[in-house]
Design a protein around this motif. Structure first.
Motif, PDB file in Angstrom:
ATOM      1  N   GLN A  92     -32.783  76.453  86.082  1.00 25.82           N
ATOM      2  CA  GLN A  92     -32.426  74.833  86.736  1.00 25.82           C
ATOM      3  C   GLN A  92     -31.100  75.044  86.059  1.00 25.82           C
ATOM      4  O   GLN A  92     -31.022  74.711  84.728  1.00 25.82           O
ATOM      5  N   ARG A 130     -21.175  74.287  83.693  1.00 27.41           N
ATOM      6  CA  ARG A 130     -21.352  75.940  83.194  1.00 27.41           C
ATOM      7  C   ARG A 130     -22.415  76.875  84.794  1.00 27.41           C
ATOM      8  O   ARG A 130     -23.147  77.665  84.453  1.00 27.41           O
ATOM      9  N   ALA A 174     -33.596  63.040  79.209  1.00 26.03           N
ATOM     10  CA  ALA A 174     -32.927  62.304  78.825  1.00 26.03           C
ATOM     11  C   ALA A 174     -31.767  60.484  78.236  1.00 26.03           C
ATOM     12  O   ALA A 174     -31.062  60.018  79.065  1.00 26.03           O
ATOM     13  N   TYR A 175     -33.381  59.844  78.503  1.00 25.34           N
ATOM     14  CA  TYR A 175     -32.675  58.529  78.914  1.00 25.34           C
ATOM     15  C   TYR A 175     -32.968  58.779  77.266  1.00 25.34           C
ATOM     16  O   TYR A 175     -33.503  58.815  75.708  1.00 25.34           O
ATOM     17  N   ALA A 217     -35.105  73.747  82.823  1.00 25.62           N
ATOM     18  CA  ALA A 217     -33.860  73.101  82.950  1.00 25.62           C
ATOM     19  C   ALA A 217     -33.439  72.783  82.285  1.00 25.62           C
ATOM     20  O   ALA A 217     -33.338  71.463  81.295  1.00 25.62           O
ATOM     21  N   ASN A 273     -17.745  65.689  78.542  1.00 24.09           N
ATOM     22  CA  ASN A 273     -17.704  65.801  80.124  1.00 24.09           C
ATOM     23  C   ASN A 273     -17.096  64.656  80.628  1.00 24.09           C
ATOM     24  O   ASN A 273     -16.683  64.283  82.117  1.00 24.09           O
TER      25      ASN A 273
HETATM   26  C1  LIG Z   1     -31.660  70.888  86.981  1.00 25.15           C
HETATM   27  C2  LIG Z   1     -31.261  69.612  86.068  1.00 25.15           C
HETATM   28  C3  LIG Z   1     -33.114  68.278  86.277  1.00 25.15           C
HETATM   29  C4  LIG Z   1     -33.049  66.964  85.425  1.00 25.15           C
HETATM   30  N1  LIG Z   1     -34.038  66.332  85.219  1.00 25.15           N
HETATM   31  C5  LIG Z   1     -34.430  65.164  84.275  1.00 25.15           C
HETATM   32  C6  LIG Z   1     -35.253  64.505  84.490  1.00 25.15           C
HETATM   33  O1  LIG Z   1     -35.939  64.977  85.772  1.00 25.15           O
HETATM   34  N2  LIG Z   1     -35.225  63.351  84.135  1.00 25.15           N
HETATM   35  C7  LIG Z   1     -34.866  63.493  82.318  1.00 25.15           C
HETATM   36  O2  LIG Z   1     -35.397  62.788  81.469  1.00 25.15           O
HETATM   37  N3  LIG Z   1     -33.639  64.282  82.563  1.00 25.15           N
HETATM   38  C8  LIG Z   1     -34.074  65.854  82.929  1.00 25.15           C
HETATM   39  N4  LIG Z   1     -32.701  66.381  82.779  1.00 25.15           N
HETATM   40  C9  LIG Z   1     -32.056  66.640  81.922  1.00 25.15           C
HETATM   41  C10 LIG Z   1     -32.321  66.617  80.395  1.00 25.15           C
HETATM   42  O3  LIG Z   1     -33.790  65.981  80.612  1.00 25.15           O
HETATM   43  C11 LIG Z   1     -31.203  66.755  79.388  1.00 25.15           C
HETATM   44  O4  LIG Z   1     -30.498  65.675  78.977  1.00 25.15           O
HETATM   45  C12 LIG Z   1     -30.041  67.605  79.970  1.00 25.15           C
HETATM   46  O5  LIG Z   1     -30.548  68.817  80.760  1.00 25.15           O
HETATM   47  C13 LIG Z   1     -28.824  67.684  78.391  1.00 25.15           C
HETATM   48  O6  LIG Z   1     -30.177  68.983  77.860  1.00 25.15           O
HETATM   49  P1  LIG Z   1     -30.471  70.267  78.235  1.00 25.15           P
HETATM   50  O7  LIG Z   1     -31.604  71.532  77.350  1.00 25.15           O
HETATM   51  O8  LIG Z   1     -29.260  71.067  78.706  1.00 25.15           O
HETATM   52  O9  LIG Z   1     -28.957  70.990  76.529  1.00 25.15           O
HETATM   53  P2  LIG Z   1     -28.694  70.283  75.553  1.00 25.15           P
HETATM   54  O10 LIG Z   1     -29.777  70.271  74.495  1.00 25.15           O
HETATM   55  O11 LIG Z   1     -27.630  68.609  75.542  1.00 25.15           O
HETATM   56  O12 LIG Z   1     -27.718  70.862  74.365  1.00 25.15           O
HETATM   57  C14 LIG Z   1     -28.526  72.682  74.124  1.00 25.15           C
HETATM   58  C15 LIG Z   1     -26.106  73.173  73.746  1.00 25.15           C
HETATM   59  O13 LIG Z   1     -26.698  73.541  75.137  1.00 25.15           O
HETATM   60  C16 LIG Z   1     -24.704  73.366  75.725  1.00 25.15           C
HETATM   61  N5  LIG Z   1     -24.627  73.429  76.539  1.00 25.15           N
HETATM   62  C17 LIG Z   1     -25.365  71.506  77.006  1.00 25.15           C
HETATM   63  N6  LIG Z   1     -24.961  71.410  77.655  1.00 25.15           N
HETATM   64  C18 LIG Z   1     -23.718  71.893  78.289  1.00 25.15           C
HETATM   65  C19 LIG Z   1     -22.306  72.144  79.096  1.00 25.15           C
HETATM   66  N7  LIG Z   1     -22.031  71.139  79.981  1.00 25.15           N
HETATM   67  N8  LIG Z   1     -21.199  73.017  79.027  1.00 25.15           N
HETATM   68  C20 LIG Z   1     -21.655  73.761  78.352  1.00 25.15           C
HETATM   69  N9  LIG Z   1     -22.129  73.613  77.369  1.00 25.15           N
HETATM   70  C21 LIG Z   1     -23.268  73.342  77.400  1.00 25.15           C
HETATM   71  C22 LIG Z   1     -24.248  73.655  74.384  1.00 25.15           C
HETATM   72  O14 LIG Z   1     -24.282  74.471  73.419  1.00 25.15           O
HETATM   73  C23 LIG Z   1     -24.991  72.379  73.769  1.00 25.15           C
HETATM   74  O15 LIG Z   1     -25.152  72.289  71.961  1.00 25.15           O
HETATM   75  C24 LIG Z   1     -32.163  67.572  84.057  1.00 25.15           C
HETATM   76  C25 LIG Z   1     -31.394  68.245  84.113  1.00 25.15           C
HETATM   77  C26 LIG Z   1     -31.487  69.759  84.764  1.00 25.15           C
HETATM   78  C27 LIG Z   1     -30.799  70.778  84.195  1.00 25.15           C
END
Ligand SMILES: Cc1cc2nc3c(=O)[nH]c(=O)nc-3n(C[C@H](O)[C@H](O)[C@H](O)COP(=O)(O)OP(=O)(O)OC[C@H]3O[C@@H](n4cnc5c(N)ncnc54)[C@H](O)[C@@H]3O)c2cc1C
Length: 305
Positions: free
Chosen positions: A250, A256, A187-188, A223, A294
């Motif tokens: 997760q 969602r 996420a960073y 996740a 969002n």
């Molecule tokens: C439970 C949890 C814990 C986490 N902990 C950490 C951590 O400790 N450190 C860290 O760096 N990051 C953490 N993250 C964040 C993570 O690294 C990603 O930045 C974040 O989850 C976005 O990536 P993605 O895999 O969900 O999908 P993305 O690559 O952002 O999106 C891919 C596709 O998924 C779909 N999508 C994504 N979000 C949505 C939505 N809200 N509604 C509908 N469709 C959507 C869309 O089709 C999109 O094109 C965590 C995420 C989760 C879910």
């Protein structure tokens, strides 16, 4: 354009003045929408509702930019109190926390003291504590802390991020501990020196580490909100006869929600990450960076519960 928006929100997420202003303002921004509540007691209602729908939870007391021993100790006390509350209330919930909130940027000894106090209580109540992964500069320090404590405690896990080049090697190194790991994309804001700049490469690496960790026989939390990654996992576990007790999906609270419930209906374990607390600013900005839509969602959260 998408990259610019992402970078802009990630830049804002580190702004200490805006973070302070947000805390002073307090308010109910996104509360009940993407943040459980401004304190743990007000989040219990949301956690119970999720549990009733068959969703497990992990709670995270929001807090970044910890600059004093005193605040780090307050965060530790809050975490201990939360674990006790989870046990007393019989909630189906684990705890997530950030090493920076326990004092990582101040003093290593302080983090060890705070973690020991938290893990002693977590061990007593059999409640898993997951160390969230932060930016790449802190990755090695966080993994070292995890490895030290993993030798003495059972109820501890951490996170690996698919966007980092180093992650595959980290997974190989951690395998000797048979760890429970949460796998995320990351996420960073990271430079191309340390992280894949292209999303397609991140996705490929994400699939790779999901497969590695599952086939190593380790418990895996996938996740993500990405259907492609969820479908990939479903296919993989079917092909390799991996039981549903060896993994879970997760997602973040408020994201969602229909899909979360569908996964439960299909028989998968689904855990929702519920952040709470008044230090919601950094978390909120990272969510906006991931998905600017969002914004509309969160703005709605300011006016309705
Ligand atoms: C439970 C949890 C814990 C986490 N902990 C950490 C951590 O400790 N450190 C860290 O760096 N990051 C953490 N993250 C964040 C993570 O690294 C990603 O930045 C974040 O989850 C976005 O990536 P993605 O895999 O969900 O999908 P993305 O690559 O952002 O999106 C891919 C596709 O998924 C779909 N999508 C994504 N979000 C949505 C939505 N809200 N509604 C509908 N469709 C959507 C869309 O089709 C999109 O094109 C965590 C995420 C989760 C879910």
């Amino acid at each position: 354009m998408q990259v610019i928006t992402r970078d802009f929100f990630l830049y804002l997420s580190k702004n200490k003045a805006l973070n302070r202003a947000a805390q002073n303002w307090g308010g109910n921004i996104a509360a009940g929408k993407i943040v459980g509540g401004l304190d743990f007691p007000s989040s219990i209602k949301f956690i119970k509702e999720l549990n009733e729908e068959g969703l497990s939870v992990t709670v995270d007391h929001l807090g970044e930019f910890v600059t004093s021993h005193e605040i780090a100790r307050e965060r530790t006390a809050e975490c201990i109190q939360t674990i006790e509350n989870i046990a007393v209330q019989g909630l189906d919930s684990q705890v997530s926390l950030k090493m920076t909130s326990l004092g990582l940027d101040i003093d290593k000894k302080l983090v060890y003291e705070n973690m020991t106090r938290i893990l002693d209580i977590a061990e007593k109540h059999h409640i898993m504590v997951t160390i969230d992964m932060e930016d790449e500069q802190r990755c090695q320090k966080i993994l070292d802390i995890f490895k030290d404590f993993k030798q003495r405690y059972t109820y501890i896990s951490t996170v690996l991020q698919a966007y980092l080049y180093r992650t595959e090697d980290d997974m190989k190194d951690l395998n000797q501990y048979n760890p429970f790991l949460r796998l995320v994309k990351g996420a960073y804001k990271e430079s191309a020196k340390v992280a894949f700049p292209d999303k397609a490469d991140v996705d490929e690496n994400y699939k790779k580490i999901i497969k590695m960790h599952l086939l190593n026989g380790n418990y895996t939390a996938i996740a993500t909100h990405d259907d492609a990654m969820i479908d990939y996992t479903k296919k993989l576990v079917k092909e390799h006869h991996i039981p549903t007790t060896q993994f879970e999906f997760q997602m973040l609270y408020g994201m969602r929600t229909a899909t979360q419930k569908e996964l439960v209906k299909e028989g998968y374990k689904m855990r929702v990450y519920v952040p709470y607390g008044n230090d919601w600013y950094g978390y909120f900005m990272r969510r906006l960076a991931e998905r600017p839509s969002n914004i509309a969602f969160a703005l709605k959260g300011m006016t309705q519960k």
